[in-house]
Structure formats: C-alpha cells, structure tokens
Motif scaffolding. Structure first.
Motif, PDB file in Angstrom:
ATOM      1  N   GLU A 102       4.623   3.188  -8.464  1.00 18.16           N
ATOM      2  CA  GLU A 102       4.297   4.619  -8.520  1.00 18.16           C
ATOM      3  C   GLU A 102       4.544   5.108  -9.947  1.00 18.16           C
ATOM      4  N   GLU A 477      -7.698   8.959  -0.767  1.00 18.28           N
ATOM      5  CA  GLU A 477      -8.601   9.933  -1.377  1.00 18.28           C
ATOM      6  C   GLU A 477      -9.250   9.401  -2.657  1.00 18.28           C
ATOM      7  N   ILE A 485      -4.464  14.806   3.752  1.00 15.93           N
ATOM      8  CA  ILE A 485      -3.279  14.001   4.043  1.00 15.93           C
ATOM      9  C   ILE A 485      -3.516  13.037   5.207  1.00 15.93           C
TER      10      ILE A 485
END
Ligand SMILES: Cc1cc2nc3c(=O)[nH]c(=O)nc-3n(C[C@H](O)[C@H](O)[C@H](O)COP(=O)(O)OP(=O)(O)OC[C@H]3O[C@@H](n4cnc5c(N)ncnc54)[C@H](O)[C@@H]3O)c2cc1C
Length: 505
Positions: A102, A477, A485
């Motif tokens: 991340e 997405e 979500i």
C-alpha cells in the motif's frame, strides 16, 4: 422462518426495530405522510422474531480463515482499498497468505494528512482522501449499496463489515450507510485481523511493475506468482507504468461534473414535503437521486450525502478534485451530491487520463490556488447554482461545508462541453420537477472528475486474468469493473476466488 412486509409510521418503525428482527428497511417519502417499509422475520406461527435472538443466524465470524504455514502459497495484492482488503480476507479463507503493498500510510497517520488538507495546508500525494489504508473507502461516505445484483453475494459483504464493527443496520437497511467517522476503526480491525492470521501489509510501499515483486521477499516462491491489482482509479502514475509495460488497457465510458451543495433544510422540505423536526430525528435527513437525459447523455446525481461535507479528493498536486462524505449521524446542515454528465471518450486510455488531468488542473487554477515550497493549496472554484444556469458571475458565495475554502469562478464558461451544457439543462429539468431545487442558495464546486474510472485494465471475464499479463488480476474500481465500495469489495473477493481455484486445482 418466514418474512412479512408492513408499512408503518416512523415512530412505529423505531419501536419494531428495537424489539424485533428486521430484515429490510426502506423509507417511502413519496406521499405527504412519510412511511417506513419494514420486512420482519417471523417464526412458523407468524410471530415476529425478537431482537435478542435476531442476529444469531448471522455468525459473527463470517470469515473462516485457514491456518497458514511456511508452505502456504502466497499472493501479492497491490492496494489496500475495499477490493484489496476483501481479496485478502478471502485468500485467508483458502489457506493463501496475502502480501499487501500500500503506497499510503496506516489510517491514524493518514488522518493527520487529511487534517492538513482540510486546513488548506498542503496535499501529500501519497496520503490523502484516495491513498492510504482502506483506500478511497476509508474517508468515504460509506454508503453500502450497489446497483448490480449480479456481481456476487452483497449480503456477505455486509456481514463482513458487520463482523468488523459496522452496526446491525448494515444488515437490513435498503440504503445502508456507515459514515466517515466509523469507517477508520472498521478498516483498522480488518487490517489487524489480516495480520493476526498470517497476512503481511507493507505501508508506504508504492508497487511498480516489474521491479518490486514477491520474489524479493520470498526467494522460494514459485516462478508463476499471482498479483491482484487493486489500485483504485487515482493512481495515474501506476496506470502510466502499466501502459508503458504493455498491459492491455482501454478508455471506457465514465461521468464527470461538479459537486452541488444545498442547505439540508431545503432538501428536507422538497423531498419530505415539509417534515416535522421529530420525523427527521426518526428517519434522518432526506436524500435524493435525480436523473435527466440531455442530447442522449445521462445527467444525474451521484453519491448523495445528506447532512454531509464536501472534501478535496485529489491525489496529485495542482489538481482540483472534489467529492463528498458524511458522518454516521448525517447531521451537518448541508446536503451535497455529485452532479455528473455521461462521457463516451474517444482515443486511448492515456488520452482520457491526460484530458482528465488537464480538466483537474484548470479547476485548480480557477480556484485561485498557488504552490509555495511544497504546499499545494486546494481552494475550490465555485458558482451559485442559478448563476451557473444563467451564465452569471457569482458576486458572493454562500457558506458551505468545504473546509479549505472556495473562490468565485465561471464554471459555466470553463467546464468543457458537453459537461457544461449537460449540467445547465439537467439543472433546469431538476428545477421543474422539484420546485425549489434550482436555487442560488445552492453552490457548485469543481470538479467531480473521479466518480468512476475512465480506464479499463482489460481482463478475461471468467478467469479475471489480465489479457496481456495473465499473472496480473486487475480488480476493483481502478480496473474499471466496479464502482463504489461494495462492488469493489465483491470484485476483490471474486479475484481472490479465481486465484484460489487456480492454486488448488
Ligand atoms: C470522498 C469519497 C466518498 C466516497 N463515498 C462513497 C460512498 O459513499 N459509497 C461508495 O460505494 N463509494 C464511495 N466512494 C468511492 C469508493 O471509495 C471507491 O469506489 C472504492 O474505495 C474503490 O475501491 P478500490 O479498492 O477498488 O480502490 P481504492 O479504494 O481507490 O483503493 C486503492 C488503493 O490502492 C493504493 N495504490 C494505488 N496505486 C498503488 C501502487 N502503485 N502501489 C501500492 N498501492 C497503490 C491506493 O493508495 C489505495 O489505497 C467515495 C470516494 C471518495 C473519495
């Protein structure tokens, strides 16, 4: 067990919800008197099932992780948004160790960068409303619904949110909502769970192709490894790297426009037909969904946030992007929504990316922003709603919820066609249908350019593998196959299941 549907007053609904097991709840605001539709669980004799035993049917341990060993297979995940998180939880259930990269920070550190942004003290391009633990989902509104029922088991997504701390309401509300104040704790407990069950998370680590990879961490990993690409739709640098490496991508239909904000009392009056204070206390502030067709294009509201706030949602410097969110109680005095126009881009994936960035840069300039040293300001360009429709400069602007500040600008002049004309006509249509909606008490902020991904990373519809790089599993997405979500979470689950099937076949 059976189900029984009834229509009751908000007061009665509140009593029933507190006492009995409700499986579905929605508000019917079409009539003058507001009603609540409830679907109740009944036993074989037709009696309502009491609340105490209500959630017994839902095992609080929805995720059933397998014990991992040093021999367990490993799957790399890029991005810890809803797609990455739900993919990781699903891999654990199949005895696979998720190793997550991340680029942003963990949620408590990320909060500090968001606070700076809201004080207009600078944007951190690696830690903002889009990047960091939980992805764009963390400080989102947390509306949990998806138009598509075909993607997978939505109820399971709700049950997983419930397992990690969402209230019982997410299990039965037709338009379930968590709120940006509650989401960070839920995301944090998902992270702790993933690590406690053998997953790995590397924050502040921007993955790039192909130099960073599993093999550097796990020399014994077999040559054929699997990477779930759950990067969201704001990682333009990563998109460009993927394109340069020949990963199959294409431009896709999307929608862009502005964020519109009204005083919430006005929206309550229009959509609840002059409600009492008590009614609002019981059912919450009114929301809306409006749609029109202008020259063959859809013009519609998107991500409506009753009692919410508008926020600076860009991830690049010198870029003016806005979005909206609300806290769990939805009790601010403002109501905002994205107002967007359907676009059908021509050209390559990178063409639409460049076009989007140019538009966002114009918005930033139109906000009167500057960059001093490393501090990029994020004041938003703004115009009153009726002034926009009539093509008039707004000589004053109303108070609004956008904290970094707003600056008067002729959005009607610089928003590109067909966005400008689509919104102008759309607003007239909405004003005719809902008297009072088209008003100078409402303000538009530019630009709402990240409501959906303009790019698709092309994949096989069954195996979910990238058509050009089969070891890559683009999802969520950013891959262009989900929006929001729940659909991103479901897409992450599906990518993990596709890989588990490959590994265990
Ligand atoms: C303010 C706001 C409000 C919203 N409100 C709602 C709402 O109410 N309801 C709803 O359904 N949706 C809402 N959305 C949209 C929703 O948040 C997204 O649809 C959803 O988060 C997408 O999930 P994802 O996992 O695919 O991608 P993301 O959530 O975007 O996560 C992608 C992650 O990948 C990381 N990443 C990117 N590139 C790299 C890289 N190269 N290396 C490592 N990490 C990388 C990013 O840092 C990010 O954390 C909102 C969005 C915003 C910004």
């Amino acid at each position: 067990m059976q189900q029984h549907s009834i229509i009751v007053s908000p007061e009665k609904a509140q009593d029933l919800e507190a006492t009995y097991r409700v499986v579905r709840r929605s508000i019917d605001a079409r009539q003058r008197e507001l009603k609540v539709n409830l679907t109740m669980l009944t036993d074989d004799q037709g009696a309502y099932v009491p609340c105490k035993s209500a959630w017994k049917g839902i095992d609080h341990q929805v995720i059933q992780p397998k014990h991992l060993t040093s021999q367990s297979p490993i799957v790399e995940i890029v991005g810890l948004g809803p797609a990455g998180l739900f993919a990781a939880l699903t891999l654990l259930e199949h005895g696979i160790r998720p190793v997550i990269y991340e680029r942003g920070k963990e949620v408590s550190e990320r909060k500090k960068d968001i606070a700076l942004l809201n004080r207009n003290e600078g944007l951190n391009p690696e830690s903002n409303y889009c990047f960091g633990e939980g992805g764009a989902g963390t400080f989102s509104d947390g509306k949990l619904f998806s138009r598509s029922k075909k993607r997978g088991n939505m109820q399971r997504v709700m049950e997983i949110f419930h397992q990690f701390g969402a209230t019982d309401k997410v299990l039965y509300e037709a338009h379930a909502h968590i709120g940006s104040d509650r989401l960070p704790a839920i995301i944090r407990s998902m992270r702790e769970y993933i690590i406690a069950h053998g997953g790995e998370i590397h924050f502040n680590t921007r993955w790039s192709l192909p130099t960073t990879g599993l093999r550097s961490h796990y020399p014994t990993t077999p040559l054929h490894h699997y990477t779930i690409l759950a990067i969201g739709h704001s990682a333009h640098d990563t998109y460009r790297e993927l394109a340069a490496a020949g990963v199959a991508m294409e431009a896709k239909g999307c929608a862009m426009g502005v964020r519109l904000e009204h005083p919430q009392v006005l929206i309550n009056d229009i959509f609840y037909h002059h409600p009492s204070y008590r009614t609002i206390e019981l059912v919450g502030n009114a929301s809306y969904a409006v749609i029109s067709q202008v020259n063959g294009r859809g013009v519609y509201s998107f991500c409506m946030c009753p009692g919410g706030h508008m926020v600076p949602a860009g991830s690049q410097t010198q870029s003016g992007v806005v979005n909206g969110m609300s806290a769990s109680h939805r009790n601010s005095v403002y109501a905002n929504s994205g107002m967007v126009v359907e676009l059908h881009p021509q050209g390559s994936a990178l063409d639409i990316l460049n076009w989007q960035e140019q538009l966002e840069h114009i918005a930033w300039e139109q906000g009167g922003n500057t960059t001093h040293d490393t501090t990029t300001h994020v004041v938003a360009p703004a115009q009153r709603m009726k002034d926009f429709v009539e093509g008039i400069h707004s000589s004053s602007l109303p108070a609004c919820s956008y904290l970094p500040g707003i600056f008067s600008s002729r959005l009607d002049q610089w928003l590109p066609e067909p966005i400008s004309s689509g919104l102008r006509q759309g607003f007239r249509d909405f004003g005719r249908k809902y008297p009072g909606f088209l008003t100078n008490d409402a303000v538009l902020l530019g630009v709402e350019s990240r409501s959906s991904s303009p790019i698709r990373i092309v994949r096989d519809p069954i195996t979910m593998q990238s058509l050009s790089h089969p070891w890559l599993y683009p999802c969520g997405e950013g891959a262009g196959y989900a929006g929001g979500i729940t659909s991103s979470a479901l897409d992450g689950i599906n990518a993990a299941l596709a890989i588990a099937q490959q590994i265990h076949r």
